[in-house]
Design a protein around this motif. Structure first.
Motif, PDB file in Angstrom:
ATOM      1  N   LEU A   1       0.808  -1.218   0.000  1.00  0.00           N
ATOM      2  CA  LEU A   1       0.000   0.000   0.000  1.00  0.00           C
ATOM      3  C   LEU A   1       0.839   1.265   0.000  1.00  0.00           C
ATOM      4  O   LEU A   1       0.475   2.281   0.603  1.00  0.00           O
ATOM      5  N   THR A   2       1.971   1.234  -0.704  1.00  0.00           N
ATOM      6  CA  THR A   2       2.683   2.492  -0.939  1.00  0.00           C
ATOM      7  C   THR A   2       1.883   3.301  -1.958  1.00  0.00           C
ATOM      8  O   THR A   2       1.113   2.741  -2.746  1.00  0.00           O
TER       9      THR A   2
ATOM     10  N   SER B   1       1.645  -3.064   7.376  1.00  0.00           N
ATOM     11  CA  SER B   1       2.391  -2.498   8.503  1.00  0.00           C
ATOM     12  C   SER B   1       3.760  -1.967   8.097  1.00  0.00           C
ATOM     13  O   SER B   1       4.411  -1.262   8.878  1.00  0.00           O
ATOM     14  N   GLU B   2       4.211  -2.290   6.879  1.00  0.00           N
ATOM     15  CA  GLU B   2       5.523  -1.815   6.429  1.00  0.00           C
ATOM     16  C   GLU B   2       5.459  -0.406   5.834  1.00  0.00           C
ATOM     17  O   GLU B   2       6.493   0.179   5.511  1.00  0.00           O
ATOM     18  N   VAL B   3       4.257   0.118   5.691  1.00  0.00           N
ATOM     19  CA  VAL B   3       4.086   1.457   5.132  1.00  0.00           C
ATOM     20  C   VAL B   3       3.380   2.325   6.165  1.00  0.00           C
ATOM     21  O   VAL B   3       2.342   1.924   6.713  1.00  0.00           O
ATOM     22  N   ALA B   4       3.936   3.500   6.451  1.00  0.00           N
ATOM     23  CA  ALA B   4       3.298   4.412   7.398  1.00  0.00           C
ATOM     24  C   ALA B   4       1.879   4.734   6.920  1.00  0.00           C
ATOM     25  O   ALA B   4       1.676   5.019   5.730  1.00  0.00           O
ATOM     26  N   PHE B   5       0.923   4.680   7.835  1.00  0.00           N
ATOM     27  CA  PHE B   5      -0.462   4.913   7.465  1.00  0.00           C
ATOM     28  C   PHE B   5      -0.630   6.263   6.771  1.00  0.00           C
ATOM     29  O   PHE B   5      -1.446   6.426   5.862  1.00  0.00           O
ATOM     30  N   GLU B   6       0.173   7.230   7.202  1.00  0.00           N
ATOM     31  CA  GLU B   6       0.071   8.561   6.603  1.00  0.00           C
ATOM     32  C   GLU B   6       0.367   8.524   5.108  1.00  0.00           C
ATOM     33  O   GLU B   6      -0.296   9.196   4.310  1.00  0.00           O
ATOM     34  N   ARG B   7       1.370   7.731   4.724  1.00  0.00           N
ATOM     35  CA  ARG B   7       1.713   7.620   3.303  1.00  0.00           C
ATOM     36  C   ARG B   7       0.572   6.987   2.522  1.00  0.00           C
ATOM     37  O   ARG B   7       0.229   7.435   1.418  1.00  0.00           O
TER      38      ARG B   7
ATOM     39  N   SER C   1      -7.733  -3.831  12.286  1.00  0.00           N
ATOM     40  CA  SER C   1      -8.187  -3.900  13.672  1.00  0.00           C
ATOM     41  C   SER C   1      -8.853  -2.591  14.059  1.00  0.00           C
ATOM     42  O   SER C   1      -8.718  -1.558  13.377  1.00  0.00           O
ATOM     43  N   GLY C   2      -9.552  -2.620  15.187  1.00  0.00           N
ATOM     44  CA  GLY C   2     -10.182  -1.402  15.669  1.00  0.00           C
ATOM     45  C   GLY C   2      -9.168  -0.306  15.946  1.00  0.00           C
ATOM     46  O   GLY C   2      -9.391   0.867  15.621  1.00  0.00           O
ATOM     47  N   ASN C   3      -8.039  -0.669  16.553  1.00  0.00           N
ATOM     48  CA  ASN C   3      -7.004   0.331  16.852  1.00  0.00           C
ATOM     49  C   ASN C   3      -6.475   0.971  15.584  1.00  0.00           C
ATOM     50  O   ASN C   3      -6.220   2.187  15.543  1.00  0.00           O
ATOM     51  N   ARG C   4      -6.315   0.177  14.549  1.00  0.00           N
ATOM     52  CA  ARG C   4      -5.798   0.732  13.290  1.00  0.00           C
ATOM     53  C   ARG C   4      -6.817   1.666  12.639  1.00  0.00           C
ATOM     54  O   ARG C   4      -6.462   2.653  12.001  1.00  0.00           O
ATOM     55  N   LEU C   5      -8.088   1.359  12.812  1.00  0.00           N
ATOM     56  CA  LEU C   5      -9.122   2.242  12.271  1.00  0.00           C
ATOM     57  C   LEU C   5      -9.128   3.569  13.014  1.00  0.00           C
ATOM     58  O   LEU C   5      -9.338   4.628  12.405  1.00  0.00           O
ATOM     59  N   TYR C   6      -8.903   3.525  14.324  1.00  0.00           N
ATOM     60  CA  TYR C   6      -8.776   4.765  15.086  1.00  0.00           C
ATOM     61  C   TYR C   6      -7.572   5.566  14.590  1.00  0.00           C
ATOM     62  O   TYR C   6      -7.643   6.792  14.395  1.00  0.00           O
ATOM     63  N   GLU C   7      -6.443   4.893  14.399  1.00  0.00           N
ATOM     64  CA  GLU C   7      -5.237   5.559  13.907  1.00  0.00           C
ATOM     65  C   GLU C   7      -5.496   6.221  12.555  1.00  0.00           C
ATOM     66  O   GLU C   7      -5.054   7.350  12.311  1.00  0.00           O
ATOM     67  N   ALA C   8      -6.194   5.505  11.702  1.00  0.00           N
ATOM     68  CA  ALA C   8      -6.474   6.035  10.370  1.00  0.00           C
ATOM     69  C   ALA C   8      -7.331   7.286  10.443  1.00  0.00           C
ATOM     70  O   ALA C   8      -7.092   8.271   9.718  1.00  0.00           O
ATOM     71  N   ARG C   9      -8.346   7.284  11.306  1.00  0.00           N
ATOM     72  CA  ARG C   9      -9.219   8.455  11.411  1.00  0.00           C
ATOM     73  C   ARG C   9      -8.473   9.662  11.971  1.00  0.00           C
ATOM     74  O   ARG C   9      -8.638  10.792  11.488  1.00  0.00           O
TER      75      ARG C   9
END
Length: 333
Positions: free
Chosen positions: A117-118, A148-154, A177-185
């Motif tokens: 997901l780059t 997980s190898e690509v920063a969510f921001e990118r 996961s739920g935590n990752r969805l929170y991070e994304a938002r």
């Protein structure tokens, strides 16, 4: 965004449209997909079998029937049969229906040609999907993996670029996961980019814990449209597979064999009882249970024949009582 291309109807001589008797009473109003402006049929048709257990003619027959019952929500991925699923759907679209009549969802991240997901991988993957699908935009793009190898921001910036270019309208997560969805938002808010509007994770009567424990609360808080995948548990919740003899020769036999437990067979037995009361297929009742859950917009299910499509569509007319929902909740707990 360029104007959508309208295609002529029923012009492919190699795959003539097959008319299937349809009970118009099962056609339901569209459901709004989260906070987006997309409105979809309450059952999404999965393309994961197209080019695999369904050849071109079978694929066209299934899609034709889905269209006849009012379906408009097609779900695929660039990794399904190495892109052949998208190619078949694109051929069908070109010969059957105006592009605006269909809500088209696909996924990127798992293909062999453009894995991960780059931003670059996603752009290449989306361009390839657009070419195979024969369209100028994807209505709903899922991130097929949590890379997980690509920063969510990118990743989020890459998706936003695709949205600004008009290649993608909305996007969602899959297998997050739920935590990752929170991070994304949080990240989307800080970056000022488009947030996710949809979620596609496994959720069914035989697999409830992952979604209900971790994701249901997040979906509610973020107003995510939920499209459960494997909604029929590889066909187990159709009631066809009750013994080891039933799964002989099934391509997903090993998966289904693991589901042949006392608890799961009790679920099927309860589905049998409720299905008889509603004069409905077992599969339709299993999907109706999902449709009655908060934030679920359209379970995703596959079919290899027109008859199976009709059974899936029956879910839109089955209205389960509170007692029936409670009994299914109890037996599947």
């Amino acid at each position: 965004m360029s104007e959508p291309r309208a295609h002529g109807r029923h012009t492919n001589p190699l795959a003539p449209i097959k008319t299937v008797p349809v009970d118009l009473g099962i056609i339901q109003p569209r459901r709004r997909l989260g906070v987006s402006d997309l409105r979809v049929f309450p059952v999404a048709l999965s393309g994961n079998v197209f080019g695999w257990t369904a050849d071109e003619q079978q694929t066209f027959d299934v899609l034709d029937t889905y269209l006849q019952v009012g379906g408009n929500f097609i779900d695929t991925a660039d990794s399904y049969t190495n892109g052949l699923s998208e190619t078949l759907i694109g051929s069908w679209l070109a010969s059957r229906v105006a592009r605006d009549d269909i809500v088209l969802a696909t996924k990127v991240g798992k293909s062999e040609d453009n894995p991960g997901l780059t931003p670059r991988a996603m752009e290449r993957a989306v361009d390839a999907s657009l070419a195979r699908l024969g369209t100028d935009r994807i209505d709903l793009l899922y991130l097929h993996i949590d890379d997980s190898e690509v920063a969510f921001e990118r990743t989020l910036l890459g998706v936003d670029r695709l949205i600004r270019a008009g290649k993608v309208r909305y996007f969602g997560g899959s297998d997050h996961s739920g935590n990752r969805l929170y991070e994304a938002r949080i990240a989307a808010g800080m970056l000022g980019v488009a947030p996710m509007v949809a979620l596609q994770n496994q959720y069914s009567l035989v697999r409830r814990t992952e979604y209900e424990r971790d994701l249901a609360k997040v979906a509610a808080q973020q107003r995510l449209a939920v499209m459960p995948r494997f909604a029929l548990a590889s066909g187990f919740l159709t009631g066809k597979y009750r013994t080891k003899a039933d799964i002989k020769g099934h391509r997903r036999g090993s998966e289904v064999a693991k589901l042949l437990t006392k608890r799961n067979l009790r679920i099927v037995s309860e589905l049998d009882r409720i299905a008889s009361l509603h004069a409905a297929p077992v599969a339709a009742v299993a999907l109706a249970w999902l449709l009655a859950k908060p934030n679920v917009v359209a379970p995703v299910a596959s079919a290899t024949s027109p008859h199976q499509v009709l059974e899936l569509a029956e879910a839109t007319r089955v209205q389960l009582t509170r007692h029936e929902m409670a009994e299914l909740d109890r037996v599947s707990a």
